[in-house]
Design a protein around this motif. Sequence first.
Motif, PDB file in Angstrom:
ATOM      1  N   CYS A  29      -7.294   6.533   1.757  1.00  0.00           N
ATOM      2  CA  CYS A  29      -6.220   7.017   2.626  1.00  0.00           C
ATOM      3  C   CYS A  29      -5.004   7.479   1.842  1.00  0.00           C
ATOM      4  O   CYS A  29      -4.281   8.383   2.275  1.00  0.00           O
ATOM      5  CB  CYS A  29      -5.818   5.914   3.591  1.00  0.00           C
ATOM      6  SG  CYS A  29      -5.625   4.303   2.798  1.00  0.00           S
ATOM      7  N   CYS A  30      -4.758   6.860   0.679  1.00  0.00           N
ATOM      8  CA  CYS A  30      -3.483   7.100   0.000  1.00  0.00           C
ATOM      9  C   CYS A  30      -3.356   8.492  -0.631  1.00  0.00           C
ATOM     10  O   CYS A  30      -2.306   9.123  -0.483  1.00  0.00           O
ATOM     11  CB  CYS A  30      -3.211   6.010  -1.024  1.00  0.00           C
ATOM     12  SG  CYS A  30      -3.112   4.343  -0.312  1.00  0.00           S
TER      13      CYS A  30
ATOM     14  N   TYR B   7      -3.051   2.731  -5.174  1.00  0.00           N
ATOM     15  CA  TYR B   7      -3.243   2.419  -3.754  1.00  0.00           C
ATOM     16  C   TYR B   7      -2.340   1.223  -3.428  1.00  0.00           C
ATOM     17  O   TYR B   7      -1.459   1.316  -2.589  1.00  0.00           O
ATOM     18  CB  TYR B   7      -4.715   2.082  -3.532  1.00  0.00           C
ATOM     19  CG  TYR B   7      -5.170   1.850  -2.117  1.00  0.00           C
ATOM     20  CD1 TYR B   7      -4.693   0.793  -1.352  1.00  0.00           C
ATOM     21  CD2 TYR B   7      -6.126   2.688  -1.537  1.00  0.00           C
ATOM     22  CE1 TYR B   7      -5.141   0.586  -0.062  1.00  0.00           C
ATOM     23  CE2 TYR B   7      -6.589   2.480  -0.248  1.00  0.00           C
ATOM     24  CZ  TYR B   7      -6.096   1.426   0.483  1.00  0.00           C
ATOM     25  OH  TYR B   7      -6.554   1.218   1.763  1.00  0.00           O
TER      26      TYR B   7
ATOM     27  N   GLU C 183       0.836  -1.205   0.000  1.00  0.00           N
ATOM     28  CA  GLU C 183       0.000   0.000   0.000  1.00  0.00           C
ATOM     29  C   GLU C 183       0.869   1.253   0.000  1.00  0.00           C
ATOM     30  O   GLU C 183       1.897   1.309   0.685  1.00  0.00           O
ATOM     31  CB  GLU C 183      -0.908  -0.015   1.232  1.00  0.00           C
ATOM     32  CG  GLU C 183      -1.822   1.195   1.282  1.00  0.00           C
ATOM     33  CD  GLU C 183      -2.750   1.185   2.500  1.00  0.00           C
ATOM     34  OE1 GLU C 183      -2.934   0.110   3.108  1.00  0.00           O
ATOM     35  OE2 GLU C 183      -3.285   2.255   2.828  1.00  0.00           O
TER      36      GLU C 183
ATOM     37  N   CYS D 299       0.322   3.987   1.409  1.00  0.00           N
ATOM     38  CA  CYS D 299       0.427   4.502   2.781  1.00  0.00           C
ATOM     39  C   CYS D 299       1.473   3.746   3.596  1.00  0.00           C
ATOM     40  O   CYS D 299       2.114   4.338   4.475  1.00  0.00           O
ATOM     41  CB  CYS D 299      -0.917   4.396   3.499  1.00  0.00           C
ATOM     42  SG  CYS D 299      -2.132   5.589   2.929  1.00  0.00           S
TER      43      CYS D 299
HETATM   44 ZN   LIG Z   1      -3.548   4.152   1.917  1.00  0.00          ZN
END
Ligand SMILES: [Zn+2]
Length: 648
Positions: free
Chosen positions: A406-407, A371, A323, A325
């Motif tokens: 989130c990314c 992502y 991911e 993130c």
């Molecule tokens: Zn993320």
Amino acid sequence: MTIEDIRTAGGPVAPTRGRQRPLGVTDVVLTGGFWARLQDANAAATLRHCEQWMEKLGWLANFDRVADGTTGPDRPGWSFSDSEVYKLIEAYAWEFGRSGDPTADEAVRRLTARVGRAQDVDGYLNTAFGHGEQQPRYSDLEMGHELYCVGHLLQAAVARLRTAGADDLVAIAQCAADHVCATFGRDGRPGICGHPEIEVGLAELGRALGEERYVEQARLFLDRRGHGTLRDIPLGRAYFQDDVPVLEATTWRGHAVRALYLTAAAVDVAVEQDDGELLAAVERQWTNAVARRTYLTGGMGSRHQDEGFGEDWELPPDRAYCETCAGIASVMVSWRLFLATGDVRYADLMERTFFNVLAASPRPDGRAFFYANPLHQRSAGTPADDDAVNPRAEGGDRAPWFDVSCCPTNVARTLATWHTYVATAGERELTLLQYASAHLDAPDGLGLEVTTTYPDSGHVSVRVTRAPSGPVTLRLRVPPWATGAVLVEGGRSTVVAPGFAVVDRELVTGETIELTLPMTPRFTWPDPRIDAVRGCVAVERGPLVLCAESHDLPPGTTLDDMRVHATTAPTDRDGTVTVRAVADPGPTEPWPYTAEPPGPGVTAPTDLPLVPYHRWAERGPSAMRVWLPIVRADSVRHGREQPADHES
Ligand SMILES: [Zn+2]
């Protein structure tokens, strides 16, 4: 806040002690090249793009509805969507600090006003719990993300404090942090959040405000974890690192972003409280996980089901989750460890992750993102719709927004601060860690102008624009792959080993120091224990991992068919790297297992072009692979003679 205040306030991380000090957010200005392009696209497009999507989906209006008293359980977005708003505010705040762009400042004020109206009088701030018919506050610590969201709010406030000074956002964050301390303090509820993040937010806000209470609360959360504090869940307790205490863990496991945010906080607390045992525990975890649970790209997390680390050597390229993130969180950990210890290996991994995870995510226009970052896409995906939320985190094309998104905001806040990772300071010492064209206004009166087209070329020119009187130490990082790097300074030319090239003397204004890193493309071999890529080789050039894409295949072949001659070194002609390859379609039987090893059945060799991994799918969805199977005869030869030449 004066420019001098901003200079000394620090970037996203400003430890009160450590071997290296970060520079301030205005001390380094990128002037062109690879990272300046990404930073410019972030400023010009990504920030507003994220805000527009969150407005469109109602994630911003969630705050208005809490303020109006009209919200309920039907609220749009996942329970953690508030955190995306906070990450965006953080990104805008850093962008204002970096560029002085008044529209970024206005955006911080605009978003802060909406967030602030949703805060309860006791400091509680969340749009998914505790209002109207919603679930009560803190009724789902395992998956509710309430404290996680506050952690991102606190990081946004840190960005504001260090680029504009105390304002409404900082007051909102302090109020929220005080509420957390009152609710979960030593005499309060002994809970923790299922998704670590509050810890790293509290630690940094504590540093920024000189509030030791906040660091102490982060410590409490860390100490409570790993003792079965949370309820068990089907994914298991390791998913949220509540299986083993941080001090006792030997490696990273479970959900990768959770594991890494937690570790970043552990470094912060270890540094602030001078806890050598905790710092050593984290370094041990880094060492083990990087040696056995990390992809060539620096990507982390090989399991889709829990977005988590696999076991040692479980690094399938096609099922790599990696991911975006998690790559960013890995940088957060390594940066803190570098500042604490000065060990070059942390900066080395940051570079690998910057170029091959972070840079892979955004499309050049800054309006679509990866992502997941697999190292092998078996069949070309379908084009992502630029006007639709992508329901899945994978698919082989960059998407404008995700169901769990989130990314994009994580990319935004990281790119807005990328220049703060370029260099660090010590006592009359400056260390250049990442190479990009930039002006540097370093402490102790040292000014530098770095000129380079890195990573296209390996040549880095450092001109001294202002030299202090007396000797200074200038250190330039030499990456682990850069065997044969050459430093030219003071009329001398020296071959320098990986680590740091050091110039230790009085500098002269106007003089130039040159570092040349070898950029010849090279084969990279996997540890044989990584079963999924045994019999394969990858190609790297400088800091870039390369890959083959179906766009570049000879007619009539597929990526599955390609075999590489590992006995012929890759070549670089005017920046185009090729490997000698043959197409080997293999047996055509209806059963893919045979009693005899496969025969040679190959076509005439051809030159297969490779592209930087971070650019894959830029020409449209493609089949892609980083690890290339080698021609069988080569495999035998290398099995006998070639030692594994893998990096840490
Ligand atoms: Zn993320």
